[in-house]
Design a protein around this motif. Structure first.
Motif, PDB file in Angstrom:
ATOM      1  N   PRO A 185       0.835  -1.206   0.000  1.00  0.00           N
ATOM      2  CA  PRO A 185       0.000   0.000   0.000  1.00  0.00           C
ATOM      3  C   PRO A 185       0.872   1.260   0.000  1.00  0.00           C
ATOM      4  CG  PRO A 185      -0.762  -1.577   1.650  1.00  0.00           C
ATOM      5  CD  PRO A 185       0.555  -2.080   1.158  1.00  0.00           C
ATOM      6  N   LEU A 186       0.404   2.280  -0.695  1.00  0.00           N
ATOM      7  CA  LEU A 186       1.154   3.528  -0.763  1.00  0.00           C
ATOM      8  C   LEU A 186       0.952   4.305   0.525  1.00  0.00           C
ATOM      9  CD1 LEU A 186       2.913   5.457  -2.427  1.00  0.00           C
ATOM     10  CD2 LEU A 186       0.794   6.461  -3.327  1.00  0.00           C
ATOM     11  N   ARG A 187       2.023   4.516   1.263  1.00  0.00           N
ATOM     12  CA  ARG A 187       1.971   5.256   2.520  1.00  0.00           C
ATOM     13  C   ARG A 187       2.971   6.397   2.461  1.00  0.00           C
ATOM     14  NH1 ARG A 187       1.684  -0.196   4.530  1.00  0.00           N
ATOM     15  NH2 ARG A 187      -0.373  -0.613   5.473  1.00  0.00           N
ATOM     16  N   LEU A 188       2.459   7.594   2.478  1.00  0.00           N
ATOM     17  CA  LEU A 188       3.310   8.779   2.458  1.00  0.00           C
ATOM     18  C   LEU A 188       3.361   9.402   3.843  1.00  0.00           C
ATOM     19  CD1 LEU A 188       2.094  10.397  -0.896  1.00  0.00           C
ATOM     20  CD2 LEU A 188       4.122   8.984  -0.508  1.00  0.00           C
ATOM     21  N   PRO A 189       4.437  10.106   4.159  1.00  0.00           N
ATOM     22  CA  PRO A 189       4.532  10.740   5.486  1.00  0.00           C
ATOM     23  C   PRO A 189       3.533  11.884   5.607  1.00  0.00           C
ATOM     24  CG  PRO A 189       6.367  11.391   4.102  1.00  0.00           C
ATOM     25  CD  PRO A 189       5.647  10.324   3.341  1.00  0.00           C
ATOM     26  N   GLU A 190       3.298  12.299   6.830  1.00  0.00           N
ATOM     27  CA  GLU A 190       2.431  13.440   7.064  1.00  0.00           C
ATOM     28  C   GLU A 190       3.030  14.681   6.397  1.00  0.00           C
ATOM     29  OE1 GLU A 190      -0.563  13.938   8.641  1.00  0.00           O
ATOM     30  OE2 GLU A 190      -0.670  11.737   8.590  1.00  0.00           O
ATOM     31  N   PRO A 191       2.215  15.446   5.684  1.00  0.00           N
ATOM     32  CA  PRO A 191       2.742  16.647   5.025  1.00  0.00           C
ATOM     33  C   PRO A 191       3.352  17.618   6.030  1.00  0.00           C
ATOM     34  CG  PRO A 191       0.540  16.122   4.216  1.00  0.00           C
ATOM     35  CD  PRO A 191       0.788  15.225   5.393  1.00  0.00           C
ATOM     36  N   LEU A 192       4.383  18.312   5.597  1.00  0.00           N
ATOM     37  CA  LEU A 192       5.004  19.338   6.428  1.00  0.00           C
ATOM     38  C   LEU A 192       4.298  20.667   6.194  1.00  0.00           C
ATOM     39  CD1 LEU A 192       8.838  18.634   6.023  1.00  0.00           C
ATOM     40  CD2 LEU A 192       7.342  17.978   7.899  1.00  0.00           C
ATOM     41  N   ALA A 193       4.054  21.387   7.278  1.00  0.00           N
ATOM     42  CA  ALA A 193       3.370  22.672   7.158  1.00  0.00           C
ATOM     43  C   ALA A 193       4.263  23.730   6.538  1.00  0.00           C
ATOM     44  CB  ALA A 193       2.878  23.130   8.527  1.00  0.00           C
TER      45      ALA A 193
END
Length: 393
Positions: A370-378
């Motif tokens: 599954p494609l898992r990306l990190p939490e976006p940076l603000a």
């Protein structure tokens, strides 16, 4: 996050790669550059690619086959790099085969090397097709390396510029006169016409002027240099971009009409002077005081000497001083772009590409799971610091 960046540039000779381990500390993006290298294309594949490039005509069948074969070649390189240490993400620039420019405006750009082959072979997600979004936003789609230049050279005083001497030369000027916004563009050919001259001189036995020896043995032809400098591209305003759609072997052949007496060495010297002169003219135009160079042209001492001669009072150095080998810069730059995409961050500098705004780049091909990306940076980091794996920090 460990990101593998890969690219084959406008010299079309092979695939450069770099694995960079990125971390953010105190608002600064740090990258530890690990496995790097350059893998030549198989001879038969390179021959097919060169025969297919503009101004040659191309069938859909050949385009499909080259897209597959180059994708497989990239997959081989990616698999070896991934096996050497593991990566979390791959960013593949692929191989540019056409850059559609009409009256200074880029209408489209095409990079081939099907990324699904990379994802299938490695099981790692792949960011690809990174130039298109900037073009759709009104930009040139180039030079995307300007993001790295702006971040890497941010701490330098005065008016520094990043210079890449690949097939085409591009500049990133951090603080042009009268503006706080950086400027980037392709200044003209770097190695493209020199390489074409060497291929012509040797019947294809040699592909580039090794150590600048051929040019060093010749003398610049002032009349030919003046005619070459009359090329309208040099007078177009920035941002602008070009490629082998303009500066190819056929272009060189046209410029040599009526000059049968010109020696191979004199031609190489004149073309090397053309690169030095066009770059130096832009450095003077924007009052640059430090030039940080990278790319294959840095290995040509004749070119670098000609450039230094024309940059009186300007400090000329290379990216080695900033933690990245001159041959590796572009691969590191695409690893950097991949990292930005993974974190949902724009990876373009609008004033450098001419786009209406900054954009997150690329399309992502999932890996095995599954494609898992990190939490976006603000907030995007604005400064980059690079070190070589194993080097003291």
């Amino acid at each position: 996050m460990r990101v593998l960046g890969m690219i084959s540039g406008t010299s079309h000779d092979g695939i450069d790669h770099a694995v960079v381990d990125f971390t953010v500390r105190d608002g600064v993006l740090h990258g530890e550059v690990g496995g790097t290298g350059s893998t030549p294309y198989p001879e038969a594949l390179r021959g097919r690619l060169m025969r297919a490039l503009p101004p040659a005509a191309l069938t859909f069948a050949e385009a499909c086959e080259l897209d597959t074969l180059i994708g497989q070649a990239f997959a081989e390189v990616a698999a070896a790099a991934e096996a050497a240490g593991g990566v979390d993400l791959i960013c593949s620039h692929g191989q540019t085969v056409y850059h559609w420019v009409d009256e200074g405006r880029v209408l489209g750009t095409l990079q081939i090397g099907q990324p699904a082959w990379i994802a299938e072979r490695t099981g790692v997600p792949v960011v690809a097709d990174v130039r298109a979004r900037d073009v759709v936003a009104g930009g040139q789609g180039a030079p995307l390396v300007s993001l790295m230049d702006v971040m890497l050279l941010a701490g330098l005083p005065g008016r520094p510029a990043g210079l890449n001497l690949g097939g085409i030369a591009n500049l990133t000027v951090l603080r042009p006169p009268g503006s706080d916004a950086p400027l980037a563009y392709d200044s003209g050919p770097a190695n493209a016409l020199i390489d074409a001259a060497v291929v012509r001189a040797t019947g294809g036995r040699d592909r580039y002027d090794a150590d600048g020896r051929l040019a060093a043995a010749g003398r610049v032809d002032p009349a030919l240099l003046l005619e070459l400098l009359a090329e309208p591209y040099y007078r177009l305003p920035a941002p602008k971009s070009t490629g082998k759609e303009l500066f190819h072997a056929g272009y060189l052949q046209r410029m040599l009409a009526g000059r049968a007496e010109l020696s191979d060495a004199d031609l190489a010297a004149t073309l090397t002077a053309l690169t030095a002169e066009t770059v130096a003219a832009e450095v003077r135009r924007y009052e640059v005081d430090t030039v940080v160079a990278a790319g294959g042209g840095c290995a040509n001492p004749t070119l670098m000497a000609m450039l230094a001669d024309r940059l009186d009072g300007v400090r000329l150095t290379t990216t080695d001083e900033f933690g990245v080998d001159t041959d590796t810069k572009e691969a590191v730059a695409f690893a950097l772009i991949g990292w930005h995409t993974a974190y949902g961050l724009p990876a373009t500098v609008p004033s450098c590409t001419g786009a209406t705004g900054a954009r997150t780049l690329g399309a992502i091909v999932p890996g095995a799971g599954p494609l898992r990306l990190p939490e976006p940076l603000a907030v995007a980091p604005t400064t980059l610091r690079l070190t070589t794996a194993g080097a003291a920090r």
